[in-house]
Structures are given as structure tokens and as C-alpha cells.
Design an enzyme around this catalytic site. Structure first.
Site, short mmCIF file in Angstrom:
data_model
loop_
_atom_site.label_atom_id
_atom_site.label_comp_id
_atom_site.label_asym_id
_atom_site.label_seq_id
_atom_site.Cartn_x
_atom_site.Cartn_y
_atom_site.Cartn_z
CG ASP A 44 -1.97 -1.03 1.23
OD1 ASP A 44 -2.04 -1.81 0.26
OD2 ASP A 44 -2.75 -1.08 2.20
CG ASP A 45 0.26 3.74 2.09
OD1 ASP A 45 -0.92 3.51 1.75
OD2 ASP A 45 0.63 3.76 3.26
CG HIS A 54 -4.37 2.77 -0.95
ND1 HIS A 54 -5.17 1.89 -0.25
CD2 HIS A 54 -3.44 3.21 -0.04
CE1 HIS A 54 -4.75 1.80 1.00
NE2 HIS A 54 -3.72 2.60 1.16
CG HIS A 60 -3.45 7.13 2.67
ND1 HIS A 60 -3.57 7.14 4.04
CD2 HIS A 60 -3.05 5.88 2.34
CE1 HIS A 60 -3.24 5.95 4.52
NE2 HIS A 60 -2.93 5.15 3.51
CG HIS A 75 1.96 -0.15 4.54
ND1 HIS A 75 1.69 -1.19 5.40
CD2 HIS A 75 0.79 0.54 4.37
CE1 HIS A 75 0.40 -1.15 5.74
NE2 HIS A 75 -0.16 -0.11 5.14
#
Length: 212
Positions: free
Chosen positions: A35-36, A86, A90, A181
């Protein structure tokens, strides 16, 4: 330290059965997710580690990062990994109106689709926090809401890198969706954990697949 599930509780999976928590199979396939990103150097390091084990993964990208680092994003695609939405910034769905959340998610989809021809229809809510109506609207748009079975907690700076590794190795099973992440905050734990996860689980016969 904040409470969170390392191994997602079965009751949670049943209560929220419209979300994808794992992908059961009999072939020892497991699903690494990140993620991210994309983030310079960190995402590229992740790609190098995955390539060493011929492992595929799924990257849930922040639209703003996709726009800032298009070359890294395209590298994810060119190396055969899956891409997910995503949100653009965020967003925490619990703290965001449904209208704003959908607009932000659509902005992320636009950033992704501007760089690849195929539509991106995997979605992971930041923090795992999403309202029922937000999820319903996204599913109506064709998205699958991808959650997780195992949380590495690599983002938690209060835990040791050894604990992060333990979180994964002690809880993974065939079909597990595992969260890492590719972020600056998580990198100290990720740098230690990911190579060992790839090596140890490969030796145990697991196969790392991307989510379709």
C-alpha cells in the site's frame, strides 16, 4: 500501542463478506500486497526483491503518487504486477463524505488509467476504513474491495522488525492476502522482513501471485 488484528478474525470476514479477505486455494498460492506507493527507491527496492524469487504482487497505489512518479508506476505494470486503487489522497472513509470519497477514488482511477489501458478495478480503503455506502457505490462501479488476512504491521514504528516478520510467518496460510507498505515510514521493518518472507515461504512451497 493501538489495537489491530494481525490475523483477521473469522467473524469479521463473515460480517463483511462483500469484501475480499483471502483467496482460498489448494495450490499454496498467497498474495503479497503493498500500500501507499509508488515511492522512489522504496518501491523499486521492493521490485528487486520480488524479482529475485519470481514473485508477483499487487500494489494499491495512491493517485497523487502515481502522478508524481509515473515511471515507477509503469515499472510495476511492465514487471507483471497487479495495480489497485488506494484513493488519490489516502482518505479515511470514516471521516469523509461518500461524495468526496467517490470523487477522490475516481481521481485515482483517472491517474492510473492515464498511464495504462486496462481499467483498475481493485480497491483497498486506506486504514481499512470505509463506510458501507461508500463500499456499495464502489462495487456498483465494478470494484472489488480487497482487504487482508494477515497484517504485517510494518508501518507500526513501536514494534521490532523481528516482530513484523513473526506476524507474517506465524499467520500465513494458503490463500492469505498479506499487507505490506512501500512507504518511508514502514521501510525499516519492510527492509528486514520482506526478503526473509520471500525466502522462507518459497522454501516452504508457497507461490506468490498477483490478485487479478
Amino acid at each position: 500501542m493501538k489495537f489491530y488484528w494481525i490475523k483477521t478474525n473469522l467473524l469479521i470476514k463473515k460480517l463483511f463478506s462483500n469484501y475480499v479477505w483471502d483467496i482460498p486455494n489448494t495450490e499454496n498460492k498467497i498474495y503479497l500486497t503493498f500500500d501507499d506507493g509508488p515511492i522512489p527507491e522504496i518501491t523499486e527496492w521492493v521490485l528487486q526483491e520480488l524479482k529475485k524469487h519470481n514473485a508477483k504482487a499487487t500494489f494499491f497505489c495512491i493517485g497523487n503518487n502515481v502522478e508524481k512518479y509515473p515511471n515507477i508506476f509503469l515499472k510495476l505494470i511492465n514487471e507483471g504486477h497487479s495495480i489497485g486503487n488506494h484513493t488519490f489522497n489516502h482518505l479515511n472513509g470514516w471521516k469523509t463524505s461518500t461524495e468526496e470519497y467517490l470523487e477522490n477514488s475516481n481521481r485515482c482511477e483517472t491517474a492510473i488509467c492515464n498511464l495504462q489501458t486496462a481499467n483498475c478495478k481493485l480497491f483497498r480503503p486506506p486504514y481499512g476504513k470505509i463506510k458501507a455506502l461508500q463500499a456499495k457505490k464502489l462495487r456498483q462501479l465494478g470494484y472489488k474491495i480487497i482487504m487482508w488476512d494477515v497484517l504485517s504491521a510494518d508501518y507500526d514504528t513501536s514494534i521490532s522488525k523481528e516482530k513484523c516478520l513473526e506476524n507474517v510467518l506465524n499467520n500465513v496460510e494458503s490463500g492469505s492476502i498479506i499487507v505490506f507498505h512501500d512507504s518511508v515510514k514502514a521501510f525499516p521493518n519492510l527492509e528486514y522482513t520482506l526478503p526473509k518472507v520471500l525466502k522462507i515461504l518459497t522454501e516452504k512451497g508457497f507461490v506468490f501471485e498477483a490478485i487479478n
